[in-house]
Every structure is written in C-alpha cells, then in structure tokens.
Design a protein around this motif. Structure first.
Motif: not given
Ligand code: HSE
Length: 294
Positions: A21-27
């Motif tokens: 998994g990755v965290a997204l800058g947005a949203p």
C-alpha cells in the motif's frame, strides 16, 4: 479539540495483493475529535450520505470503542467511498490517531494498525491492513502476518476515479482461489522489483513492478473503460498502470514531468467511454498528521 488529516491510500499496487500500500499526497479525510461522555459521529463531504453515523456501524466508532475513547467525532470526507482509495481506512486511521492522542493512550502508529484495520485485521479474522497501514505510517508499506514494514518514498502518481462503483463483494469474488506456479513466480519477481523501486524513488522500477497476472486481470474486467484508460496513460508516458485497491480507481506511476498529461489522457479515455472521472495528480506521501490546536 484535535484535528487529524488522514491520507487516501492505494492498496495492492498490482503485484502486492493484500500486502502493498501507499499513502497518497491527496485526497484526504479530516477528522476532528473532542472528549464526550459517549461517542457521536457526524459526516460531511464526499459520499457522506451513504456512510452510517451510528457509532456501532461506523469504522471510526469501532476504533473509539476499542480505545475506550468516547468522543464527539466530526469526519469531513475528502476520500470518496468505494473509489479504490481506502476511504474507510482513511477515516479509521485518522480516528485512531486522533483518539489515541485525545486520551493519551500512548500507542505507536504501528500499534494502531490492527485497531484500525477492518474487523481487527487478519489476525482477528478481518480484512487486510493494506490501506490502514500506509494511512497511519505514510510512504510505502508491506503488511504481512508478521507485521508492517514501511519505507518513506516519493514517487509521482496519478489516481483517476471514474464516477462508477464496483462492489467489494464482486471485487473479492473474482479473486482466483489458486494460481499457476509460473504466474506466482512472475508476480513475486514484479513485487520485489516494485519494493526495490520504492526504496530508490525510481518510477521506472515501480511502474514495471506493478505487473500482476493473477488478480489484476480479473479485477480490471469489472471496470468499464479500464483497458482504454490504461493504454492512454501508457501512451502519455506512464511507467505502469494498475487497479487502485479493489477499484474502480485506476493508478498510474510516472515521472513528474509526464503527470499532468497522463491525468488528462486518463480522464479523456474515461470520457470517451461515456464515464465522468476526476484525476488526482499526486505522489506517495506522508501518513496521518495530527494538529493539536484544531
Ligand atoms: N487488498 C484489498 C482488496 C484492498 O484488494 O480487496 C481493499 O481493501
């Protein structure tokens, strides 16, 4: 009052089904909490009409219960439910960080992962923590039964969300129960390539490492317009394209210089298939952030 901004996430990344998994800058979702004798939840923003506010049926309510942290909880949804961007995970992760701080429970971000994972995570018979882990920890995460491995990463991405939905039941239902060894070998190779790419912030390796012959072909068939959108993104310079989470969101990995053109190409391709969409030009980003002054 405490406020937490909890990022959307993209799980699986093709070759890492139920693991990467990755965290997204947005949203992102924004969660505000205040101590109260009992928990109440209000929800505004994207898709808020469809999310239960009864604490017993809400993922953040379950987190408040598990932490014994009753609170007035306000959730502003930036992450649309059923989009493939970890919407309920973002709320659960944000709620966990906020309530842990509000009641000084002292749990680490890693310690909050099983608490915020669907149904308590696989150890308790629940779902994988592949969205919750990056929303809590940021960067790229590898969630296995042994725990979570995290690396900070900065790789440009486009997440394109069509205005359609794929039911979670359908998306899980098409996952094959078995796979030929040669496909498993191929997927392991790509997963390893992707993980190395994340440690090097290398969009070429990460894009190549998305390839998966086992789950993605079945999942992508549930997304109207997927093949055309994938082709359009690759022609515009994407280094790899896959289904985001359980879909219908589509994730492209790219160099920063190509990101805008890829976002436009993906939206145009959905549009040509008669489907409205929106594209987030983003990157692998940070985990949930706590603001003490609210
Ligand atoms: N790994 C999960 C799936 C992510 O693809 O079903 C969504 O929770």
């Amino acid at each position: 009052m405490l406020t937490v901004r909890a990022p959307a996430t993209s799980a699986n990344l093709g070759s890492g089904f139920d693991v990467f998994g990755v965290a997204l800058g947005a949203p992102a979702d924004v969660i505000r909490v205040e101590r109260a004798p009992e928990t109440s939840i209000t929800i505004t923003g994207a898709g808020s009409d469809y999310i239960p506010t009864d604490p017993e049926q809400n993922t953040v309510g379950a987190v408040a219960d598990a932490l014994e942290a009753p609170a007035t909880i306000r959730i502003d949804k930036g992450v649309r439910p059923s989009s493939g961007l970890g919407s309920s995970a973002a709320s659960a992760a944000g709620g966990a960080v906020a309530l842990n701080a509000l009641y000084d429970r002292g749990l680490s971000r890693g310690g909050l992962v099983p608490l915020a994972a669907p149904g308590g995570g696989p150890v308790s018979g629940g779902g994988p923590p592949d969205n919750v882990a990056p929303s809590l920890l940021g960067g790229f995460t590898i969630a296995t039964d042994d725990g979570v491995t995290q690396v900070d990463a900065s790789v440009p991405l486009v997440a394109c969300l069509p205005e359609t939905s794929v039911s979670t039941r359908d998306a899980r239902g098409v996952v094959p129960k078995t796979a030929p060894l040669e496909d498993v070998v191929d997927t392991v190779g790509h997963a390893a390539t992707l993980a190395v790419g994340m440690t090097r912030n290398d969009p070429e390796l990460v894009g190549r490492g998305l390839a998966d012959k086992i789950v993605t072909p079945e999942r992508s068939a549930l997304i109207d317009g997927y093949d055309a959108v994938r082709e359009a993104a690759l022609e515009a310079g994407a280094t790899g394209v896959t289904v985001s989470g359980a879909g219908p969101g589509v994730l492209a990995v790219c160099r920063e210089s190509d990101r805008r053109a890829i976002a436009g190409a993906m939206m145009d391709a959905f549009d040509a298939a008669g489907i409205e969409s929106r594209a987030y030009q983003t990157a692998v980003g940070e985990g949930a952030r706590l603001y003490r002054d609210g």
